[in-house]
Design an enzyme around this catalytic site. Structure first.
Site, short mmCIF file in Angstrom:
data_model
loop_
_atom_site.label_atom_id
_atom_site.label_comp_id
_atom_site.label_asym_id
_atom_site.label_seq_id
_atom_site.Cartn_x
_atom_site.Cartn_y
_atom_site.Cartn_z
N LYS A 137 60.64 46.04 34.28
CA LYS A 137 59.80 46.24 35.44
C LYS A 137 60.53 45.89 36.95
O LYS A 137 61.43 45.13 36.71
CB LYS A 137 58.58 45.45 35.50
CG LYS A 137 57.28 45.76 36.10
CD LYS A 137 56.45 46.81 35.54
CE LYS A 137 55.32 47.05 36.34
NZ LYS A 137 54.50 48.39 35.60
N ASP A 177 54.42 52.63 40.07
CA ASP A 177 53.31 51.41 39.57
C ASP A 177 52.47 51.36 41.04
O ASP A 177 52.67 52.37 41.89
CB ASP A 177 53.89 50.13 39.36
CG ASP A 177 52.95 49.06 38.68
OD1 ASP A 177 52.42 49.18 37.62
OD2 ASP A 177 52.43 48.27 39.54
P1 NDP Z 1 48.14 52.73 43.33
O1 NDP Z 1 49.18 52.13 43.96
O2 NDP Z 1 48.02 54.20 43.09
O3 NDP Z 1 46.42 52.25 43.34
C1 NDP Z 1 46.22 50.67 43.43
C2 NDP Z 1 44.93 51.04 43.61
O4 NDP Z 1 44.39 49.40 43.59
C3 NDP Z 1 44.76 51.14 45.21
O5 NDP Z 1 43.21 51.54 45.28
C4 NDP Z 1 44.63 49.74 45.98
O6 NDP Z 1 44.05 49.83 47.01
C5 NDP Z 1 44.33 48.82 44.78
N1 NDP Z 1 44.64 47.54 44.99
C6 NDP Z 1 46.06 47.19 44.98
N2 NDP Z 1 46.02 45.80 45.00
C7 NDP Z 1 45.01 45.28 45.18
C8 NDP Z 1 44.35 44.23 45.27
N3 NDP Z 1 45.35 42.96 45.46
N4 NDP Z 1 42.82 43.83 45.55
C9 NDP Z 1 42.35 45.05 45.61
N5 NDP Z 1 42.87 46.23 45.33
C10 NDP Z 1 43.99 46.37 45.25
O7 NDP Z 1 48.68 52.04 41.85
P2 NDP Z 1 48.22 52.41 40.25
O8 NDP Z 1 46.94 52.94 40.27
O9 NDP Z 1 49.52 53.01 39.76
O10 NDP Z 1 48.07 50.98 39.46
C11 NDP Z 1 46.82 50.34 39.32
C12 NDP Z 1 47.01 49.39 38.46
O11 NDP Z 1 47.37 49.84 36.88
C13 NDP Z 1 48.25 48.22 38.48
O12 NDP Z 1 47.85 47.09 37.85
C14 NDP Z 1 49.34 48.92 37.64
O13 NDP Z 1 50.17 47.81 37.17
C15 NDP Z 1 48.47 49.48 36.45
N6 NDP Z 1 49.13 50.54 35.68
C16 NDP Z 1 49.82 51.76 36.45
C17 NDP Z 1 50.14 52.74 35.63
C18 NDP Z 1 50.85 53.81 36.21
O14 NDP Z 1 51.18 54.93 35.54
N7 NDP Z 1 50.73 54.19 37.59
C19 NDP Z 1 50.50 52.36 34.34
C20 NDP Z 1 49.83 51.33 33.62
C21 NDP Z 1 49.18 50.45 34.30
P3 NDP Z 1 44.90 49.55 48.52
O15 NDP Z 1 45.31 51.18 48.71
O16 NDP Z 1 43.96 49.20 49.40
O17 NDP Z 1 46.16 48.77 48.29
O1 2IT Z 2 52.40 49.31 33.67
C1 2IT Z 2 53.13 50.51 33.39
O2 2IT Z 2 52.85 50.89 32.24
C2 2IT Z 2 53.44 51.54 34.33
N1 2IT Z 2 53.36 51.03 35.62
C3 2IT Z 2 54.28 52.70 33.90
C4 2IT Z 2 55.39 52.54 33.51
C5 2IT Z 2 56.22 53.81 33.24
O3 2IT Z 2 57.52 53.65 32.99
O4 2IT Z 2 55.73 55.02 33.18
#
Ligand code: NDP
Ligand code: 2IT
Length: 458
Positions: A137, A177
């Site tokens: 990561k 992420d």
């Molecule tokens: P994005 O940046 O696309 O979206 C994040 C969302 O969460 C936004 O709406 C953001 O709001 C909100 N957010 C972030 N930090 C906070 C906080 N401290 N308090 C409240 N809201 C918050 O990220 P992702 O959708 O990619 O990721 C979301 C989660 O999913 C994370 O935990 C990530 O690790 C996990 N994840 C992501 C994957 C991926 O493929 N992208 C895969 C597996 C897990 P704002 O815009 O206001 O910051």
């Molecule tokens: O938390 C996760 O699994 C991710 N942000 C996606 C990682 C990836 O390599 O697609």
């Protein structure tokens, strides 16, 4: 007098306490990392009682120590000509079963402890997918909010200038992420290519479809989370149809969890960003959310500009007080605490699945389990994203692209298999119905056995 079984259990407990204490001593202040390690150890206790070889080979001591941590300076210049310095990280945690694989997070809260907790979780998640990917990561404490496109590009280029020395298609493959989406991956890839030459498609995943990205990657995490819930519901002869669903976040994971839940006939009534949440009892209009978040990089309250009957509630604490059948935390770590979990249970929630990484506190998970709520832990429920990243790597190696239908079929099969493996591992080790323990155990066994087979745990 102690029975033999409890004596053995006590030996393992003492061993785990000792390793955990060393984690606390060696990694002071890294509370999220401590939390991730502690909860995983709890799941693994019966595995160590049954198979003392893992203790003899010192597998845990090695698992909790990243193979490599890279920290670097990221200087960049804003539009006004002011110099900023951020900190960049890449934690290459475990390469037993494949090259390091895991996302990059750009958020002001990023520090080494956050990256380590995410990298640690990633080892087990990636193992669970059944695909050959190790755990890693990275990220930066850079805050993309309010930054112009030019500033984002300059930051990404500076970040990649150093990161490029440490990654590669067979070595370490970052993806997105929080704060890192298709735009950032484009800038990061473009700069890596300039630095290294050629067309090293497999160095990053989540790329644009036109230059080596996989169809279905954008949707994969959210869709996968919903597929996982569908499996849990199927087992109790239930489905998404007509269920009221709450999703936190409105980023990549949240948007596609909403999309698939809606497609399955659910009524998704709320989603959020870090400023607060919107409630639309008629069901969230996802096209509006996509326009605000994916196109305009805007704020969620702008939803009310076109949907005046919806409500915007400032702050995030109360999103879980809305009555629902299914709750999908898809924003960030520890966003759902014990109090929120108790409210959800009181309001009759049937299923909860973690689209985000470690969104539920330890207390919240305990409350869900005591309340007989179907609970899909992050390592299993959000593994669809990294799984399709691994499919993107395969396509890049073959220099061909699968159709969206082919990728979705594979994703669906992977999520079914993750569910089955987690369920079976839980049952085998006396944790029936506990997918937290099941996912940890199934993910652990493959990595631990390979570490021993490769002689790196001697
Ligand atoms: P994005 O940046 O696309 O979206 C994040 C969302 O969460 C936004 O709406 C953001 O709001 C909100 N957010 C972030 N930090 C906070 C906080 N401290 N308090 C409240 N809201 C918050 O990220 P992702 O959708 O990619 O990721 C979301 C989660 O999913 C994370 O935990 C990530 O690790 C996990 N994840 C992501 C994957 C991926 O493929 N992208 C895969 C597996 C897990 P704002 O815009 O206001 O910051
Ligand atoms: O938390 C996760 O699994 C991710 N942000 C996606 C990682 C990836 O390599 O697609």
């Amino acid at each position: 007098m102690m029975t033999l079984a409890s004596k053995e259990e006590q030996i393992v407990r003492d061993y785990m306490d000792e390793v955990y204490q060393a984690v606390l001593d060696r990694n002071p202040g890294e509370t999220e990392f401590h939390q991730a390690v502690k909860t995983t150890f709890e799941s693994l206790l019966p595995v160590f009682v049954k198979n003392p070889v893992y203790m003899e080979k010192g597998v845990l001591e090695q698992l909790v120590e990243p193979e490599r941590i890279i920290t670097f300076r990221v200087p960049w210049v804003d539009d006004a000509g002011k110099v900023h310095v951020n900190r960049g990280f890449r934690v290459q945690f475990n390469s037993a079963i494949g090259p390091y694989k895991g996302g990059l997070r750009f958020h002001p809260s990023v520090n080494v402890g956050i990256v380590k907790f995410l990298g640690f979780e990633q080892i087990f998640k990636n193992s669970l997918t059944g695909l050959p990917i190790g755990g890693g990561k990275g990220g930066s404490d850079f805050d993309p909010k309010g930054r112009s496109d030019d500033e984002i590009r300059r930051f990404c280029q500076s970040f990649m200038t150093e990161l490029a020395n440490h990654i590669g298609p067979d070595k370490d493959i970052p993806a997105g992420d929080i704060g890192v989406g298709p735009r950032e991956i484009g800038y990061l890839f473009g700069h890596y290519k300039r630095l290294k030459g050629g067309f090293p498609a497999g160095v990053l995943t989540g790329k644009g479809i036109e230059y080596g990205g996989s169809l279905g990657r954008k949707e994969a995490t959210g869709y996968g989370t919903v597929y996982f819930v569908q499996e849990m519901l199927k087992d109790v002869q239930d489905s998404f149809k007509d269920k009221t669903v709450i999703v936190s976040g409105s980023g990549n994971v949240a948007i596609y969890a909403i999309e698939k839940a809606q497609e399955f006939g659910a009524n998704v009534v709320a989603c959020s960003d870090s400023s607060g949440f919107i409630y639309d009892e008629n069901g969230i209009d996802l096209d509006t959310v996509k326009q605000i978040k994916e196109v305009n990089y805007g704020r969620i309250h702008e939803y009310l500009d076109t949907h005046p009957n919806a409500e915007f509630i400032e702050g995030n604490e109360n999103i879980w007080t809305l009555p629902c059948d299914i709750a999908l935390p898809c924003a960030t770590q520890n966003e759902l605490d014990g109090e929120a979990a108790a409210t959800l249970v009181k309001n009759g929630v049937k299923a909860v699945a973690e689209g985000a990484n470690m969104p539920s506190t330890e207390e919240a998970i305990q409350i869900f389990q005591d309340g007989n709520v179907l609970f899909g832990p992050a390592k299993a429920a959000n593994a669809g994203g990294v799984a399709v990243s691994a499919l993107e790597m395969s396509q890049n190696s073959m220099r061909l692209a699968w159709t969206a239908e082919e990728v979705d079929e594979k994703l669906h099969a992977i999520m079914e298999s993750i569910y089955k493996n987690a369920k079976e591992a839980a049952t085998e080790y006396g944790y029936e119905g506990n997918f937290v323990a099941g996912a940890d155990i199934a993910g652990f066994l493959k990595v631990a056995n390979v570490m021993i087979a490769q002689g790196i745990a001697d």
